[in-house]
Design a protein around this motif. Structure first.
Motif, PDB file in Angstrom:
ATOM      1  N   VAL A 143     -60.332  34.657 -64.888  1.00  0.00           N
ATOM      2  CA  VAL A 143     -60.088  34.540 -63.445  1.00  0.00           C
ATOM      3  C   VAL A 143     -61.418  34.214 -62.770  1.00  0.00           C
ATOM      4  O   VAL A 143     -62.159  35.113 -62.368  1.00  0.00           O
ATOM      5  CB  VAL A 143     -59.504  35.840 -62.865  1.00  0.00           C
ATOM      6  N   PRO A 144     -61.778  32.934 -62.632  1.00  0.00           N
ATOM      7  CA  PRO A 144     -63.078  32.550 -62.072  1.00  0.00           C
ATOM      8  C   PRO A 144     -63.122  32.702 -60.553  1.00  0.00           C
ATOM      9  O   PRO A 144     -62.852  31.768 -59.809  1.00  0.00           O
ATOM     10  CB  PRO A 144     -63.214  31.079 -62.492  1.00  0.00           C
ATOM     11  N   VAL A 145     -63.460  33.905 -60.085  1.00  0.00           N
ATOM     12  CA  VAL A 145     -63.577  34.142 -58.646  1.00  0.00           C
ATOM     13  C   VAL A 145     -64.959  33.727 -58.181  1.00  0.00           C
ATOM     14  O   VAL A 145     -65.840  33.417 -58.986  1.00  0.00           O
ATOM     15  CB  VAL A 145     -63.318  35.633 -58.315  1.00  0.00           C
ATOM     16  N   ASP A 146     -65.173  33.713 -56.862  1.00  0.00           N
ATOM     17  CA  ASP A 146     -66.462  33.269 -56.344  1.00  0.00           C
ATOM     18  C   ASP A 146     -67.568  34.209 -56.797  1.00  0.00           C
ATOM     19  O   ASP A 146     -67.341  35.358 -57.151  1.00  0.00           O
ATOM     20  CB  ASP A 146     -66.424  33.126 -54.819  1.00  0.00           C
ATOM     21  N   GLY A 387     -55.399  37.056 -61.576  1.00  0.00           N
ATOM     22  CA  GLY A 387     -55.415  35.617 -61.342  1.00  0.00           C
ATOM     23  C   GLY A 387     -54.531  35.208 -60.182  1.00  0.00           C
ATOM     24  O   GLY A 387     -54.938  34.415 -59.322  1.00  0.00           O
ATOM     25  N   ALA A 390     -56.142  36.383 -56.914  1.00  0.00           N
ATOM     26  CA  ALA A 390     -57.290  35.556 -56.523  1.00  0.00           C
ATOM     27  C   ALA A 390     -56.835  34.234 -55.926  1.00  0.00           C
ATOM     28  O   ALA A 390     -57.405  33.756 -54.935  1.00  0.00           O
ATOM     29  CB  ALA A 390     -58.194  35.322 -57.726  1.00  0.00           C
ATOM     30  N   ASN A 391     -55.793  33.641 -56.507  1.00  0.00           N
ATOM     31  CA  ASN A 391     -55.268  32.385 -55.955  1.00  0.00           C
ATOM     32  C   ASN A 391     -54.635  32.609 -54.586  1.00  0.00           C
ATOM     33  O   ASN A 391     -54.805  31.796 -53.669  1.00  0.00           O
ATOM     34  CB  ASN A 391     -54.237  31.792 -56.917  1.00  0.00           C
ATOM     35  N   GLN A 394     -57.281  33.025 -52.121  1.00  0.00           N
ATOM     36  CA  GLN A 394     -58.120  31.830 -52.042  1.00  0.00           C
ATOM     37  C   GLN A 394     -59.604  32.155 -52.198  1.00  0.00           C
ATOM     38  O   GLN A 394     -60.454  31.704 -51.431  1.00  0.00           O
ATOM     39  CB  GLN A 394     -57.891  31.083 -50.732  1.00  0.00           C
ATOM     40  N   THR A 396     -60.890  31.928 -55.514  1.00  0.00           N
ATOM     41  CA  THR A 396     -61.246  31.429 -56.836  1.00  0.00           C
ATOM     42  C   THR A 396     -62.417  30.475 -56.713  1.00  0.00           C
ATOM     43  O   THR A 396     -62.553  29.734 -55.743  1.00  0.00           O
ATOM     44  CB  THR A 396     -60.063  30.691 -57.485  1.00  0.00           C
ATOM     45  N   THR A 398     -62.916  27.865 -58.323  1.00  0.00           N
ATOM     46  CA  THR A 398     -62.514  26.465 -58.431  1.00  0.00           C
ATOM     47  C   THR A 398     -62.310  25.836 -57.065  1.00  0.00           C
ATOM     48  O   THR A 398     -62.252  24.617 -56.951  1.00  0.00           O
ATOM     49  CB  THR A 398     -61.218  26.340 -59.244  1.00  0.00           C
ATOM     50  N   LYS A 399     -62.178  26.637 -56.023  1.00  0.00           N
ATOM     51  CA  LYS A 399     -62.025  26.113 -54.669  1.00  0.00           C
ATOM     52  C   LYS A 399     -63.371  25.805 -54.020  1.00  0.00           C
ATOM     53  O   LYS A 399     -63.417  25.242 -52.930  1.00  0.00           O
ATOM     54  CB  LYS A 399     -61.259  27.114 -53.803  1.00  0.00           C
ATOM     55  N   PRO A 492     -68.438  26.525 -60.997  1.00  0.00           N
ATOM     56  CA  PRO A 492     -67.040  26.316 -61.400  1.00  0.00           C
ATOM     57  C   PRO A 492     -66.819  25.064 -62.243  1.00  0.00           C
ATOM     58  O   PRO A 492     -66.058  25.076 -63.199  1.00  0.00           O
ATOM     59  CB  PRO A 492     -66.299  26.216 -60.064  1.00  0.00           C
TER      60      PRO A 492
END
Length: 673
Positions: A143-146, A387, A390-391, A394, A396, A398-399, A492
């Motif tokens: 889960v790639p969070v900020d 996951g 986190a999505n 908002q 993540t 990746t954003k 990311p």
């Protein structure tokens, strides 16, 4: 001979089961601890009976102690002090005030809901104040969070482990001796932390100096020297004052990282592998030693205790400890939800159960069962839902938007401009003064320095940018730069222009580094096209209807060498095109189309005197690409040159525009002069 063989078989089955669980967890992208607990329980005496950890006797305690030392050292080695500085206030509060809140809240819940006596209730609470890097680390990989949230959770997991373990030992001492003196508990905690920190700092510094000067040692031997050193520091701390060795291993890892050893990447990889093995063995053994009957005996009171810990104590803890932090409510909510318990809680509770039973005090098995119930419930609910949460919030990584591009050339500056035109931050780095000056003239933020310098990357703000793109002329250098960016900042999206040679070295971290752009389209050629003004900038949106035709059309142009895809805008995020990436309906492709000038026109215009500037980007106009390009994949280079020559003649006679042959095409192009 039967007993030694039984122990050998026990360890073989344990290792095979543990690694199998990790492989399956990695394949299905679930927290490894979930399958480790499941495998351990199934193989334990209550199910198949293949594992009997009691055969190890005192050896189980030895395995637990040395394994936890490796785990905590690896956690300290992975901590980035620069990033910790950004969340230092919240982190300090979670490790200090947060520990007290969890101790009090967990103790009250265990007493009133779980119906535990006060001493046993607070002993349970002291065991679950920790979260643990063995659970947080793998969770954040999936889960790639900020970075702020990830750093806070990682820092809490590593630093609170020794604090919680020492606190638990001191509370156990109160339970065994019956001398309830809170001041003595606090004093003992601080003394052990201070002694452990001192031993770790001195030992880590010694290891750092030794490894820098011991040039005669091979890299593999240096890794083993570090392993021996961390166990020596752990043993020294334990010998001076029990449980201070845990803090010593954490601080030693942090200090050793601060030395910036040239072999640090290999060292961290080695320690990471040891940690995976240690976690696999420990969780399998400890789960196998768990009695399912003791879980059933807890009843709904045990479940209610864990629910209060998850939904009342943890959110209250985070709310208080992050009250004045720069985190927004979304980030705080995620931190409040993610607090799974890990190996330290499991291992220490197993040892406590043995000690309490030996002293004839009831409650040891119940504490162990409640701790494992806490681990199971927190890992399953929080690990599997992190996951999606986190999505939804908002947060993540990746954003994350913006890009740091290494290498200033016409193509990289065009990509930078496309990011900038969408109000995203862009930074370029180059060691060539002329290339850097050209980027400055186009109003870009430029660093005339090496991207291998982490201070330069930090000053450029890579922590806050979503994309790292290495596209210098040297593909091998690009790979090294990308690996460096991952190790130090882990953005990311990490991309690099790889060598086109099929025998070229594959990156070590190929699952993270992605190959940028299309490898069959040489950058040198397209940079020359840009310099000569022989390209048009275009864009097309891939529709659900006719999607396959559109993709085939674009792929034909790519194989013909007539089109270079640059960026994809997907779900509102602008991304650099990745080699061999599958396109999706709804993607917006931004590309360059080769539009060669007739030779006479090139001579009259001065050949390669054109330079790409912001002012020369014209408005996008609707024009179509000839469907004859669909034949491109089967066209030889000689035939393609002849066809291009014909197209040039046709273009020259028709006023510079390619002929329109398809009414259903959605391409847009803008000439770049």
């Amino acid at each position: 001979m039967e007993a030694p063989f039984d122990v050998t078989l026990l360890m073989i089955v344990t290792v095979v089961a543990g690694i199998s669980a990790q492989v399956l967890a990695d394949r299905f992208r679930v927290p490894g601890i979930v399958l480790l607990l499941l495998f351990g329980i199934i193989l334990g005496p209550d199910c198949l009976g293949w594992l009997r950890p009691q055969l190890l006797g005192d050896g189980l305690e030895v395995i637990v102690s040395l394994s936890v030392a490796i785990i905590l050292f690896e956690g300290g080695l992975n901590l980035n002090l620069r990033e910790l500085g950004r969340v230092s206030g919240s982190l300090r509060n979670l490790v200090t005030v947060g520990t007290l809140i969890t101790l009090v809240g967990g103790g009250l819940a265990a007493h009133y809901l779980g119906e535990f006596p006060w001493p046993i209730a607070f002993l349970y609470a002291s065991l679950v104040v920790v979260t643990g890097p063995t659970v947080i680390g793998p969770l954040l990989k999936h889960v790639p969070v900020d970075r702020q949230v990830a750093t806070l959770l990682e820092g809490e997991g590593v630093l609170i482990d020794p604090v919680g373990a020492i606190l638990a030992v001191l509370v156990l001492d109160l339970v065994l001796n019956g001398d309830a003196d809170p001041l003595r508990v606090l004093t003992g905690l601080l003394i052990r932390l201070f002694i452990g920190a001192g031993i770790g700092a001195a030992g880590g510094a010694f290891l750092g100096v030794f490894l820098r000067r011991a040039s005669f040692l091979s890299e593999d031997l240096k890794n083993l020297v570090v392993l021996a050193g961390l166990w020596a520091l752990f043993g020294l701390g334990q010998e001076i004052l029990s449980e201070s060795g845990l803090m010593a291993t954490v601080v030693a890892g942090m200090v050793l990282r601060a030395y910036g050893l040239p072999e640090e990447r290999l060292l961290r990889r080695f320690k990471s592998q040891l940690t995976i093995l240690a976690v696999s063995v420990l969780f399998i053994l400890l789960a196998a030693d768990l009695s399912l009957a003791s879980l059933v005996v807890l009843g709904w009171g045990g479940v209610a205790t864990v629910l209060v810990l998850m939904f009342v104590v943890r959110p209250l803890n985070v709310a208080i400890c992050t009250w004045k932090s720069p985190l927004n409510w979304r980030q705080k909510l995620f931190v409040a939800w993610v607090g799974p318990r890990g190996i330290v809680s499991a291992s220490v509770s197993s040892l406590f159960a043995i000690l309490l039973t030996e002293r004839g005090i009831n409650g040891g098995d119940s504490i162990k069962a409640l701790v494992f119930l806490t681990i199971i419930m927190t890992v399953l609910t929080q690990g599997l839902s992190a996951g999606a949460l986190a999505n939804f919030l908002q947060i993540t990584a990746t954003k994350a938007k913006g890009a740091l591009i290494v290498g200033s050339n016409p193509l990289s500056r065009l990509i930078a401009r496309l990011f900038k035109e969408r109000n995203e931050s862009v930074v370029l780095i180059d060691t060539n003064p002329e290339a850097a000056k050209e980027a400055e003239q186009e109003d870009f933020r430029v660093f005339l320095n090496s991207a291998m310098d982490t201070e330069v990357l930090e000053e450029a703000g890579l922590e806050d940018l979503g994309t790292f793109l290495a596209m210098t002329k040297n593909g091998e250098v690009n790979l090294v730069l990308a690996q460096r960016a991952i190790e130090e900042f882990n953005p990311p999206r990490v991309l690099a222009v790889f060598p086109r040679d099929p025998q070229a070295r594959i990156p070590a971290n190929k699952t993270k580094i992605r190959q940028a752009l299309i490898p069959d389209l040489p950058l040198k050629t397209w940079n020359q096209y840009l310099t000569d003004g022989e390209v048009k900038l275009g864009e097309t949106s891939l529709k659900e209807r006719g999607f396959a035709f559109q993709v085939a059309h674009l792929q034909a142009l790519i194989h013909a060498g007539a089109m270079m895809p640059l960026l994809i805008e997907r779900q509102g995020v602008l991304q650099v095109v990745i080699a061999n990436e599958s396109w999706q309906p709804g993607d917006r492709i931004i590309y360059l189309f080769h539009a060669p000038k007739p030779k006479l026109l090139k001579r009259l215009s001065g050949g390669n005197q054109s330079h790409l500037t912001v002012e020369k980007l014209q408005e996008v106009e609707e024009i179509d690409i000839p469907e004859s390009a669909l034949d491109a994949p089967v066209t030889t280079d000689k035939k393609r040159k002849k066809r291009q020559s014909k197209e040039q003649t046709t273009t020259n006679s028709s006023g510079g525009q390619p002929p329109v042959t398809s009414k259903n095409s959605h391409h847009k192009q803008a000439p770049i002069s």
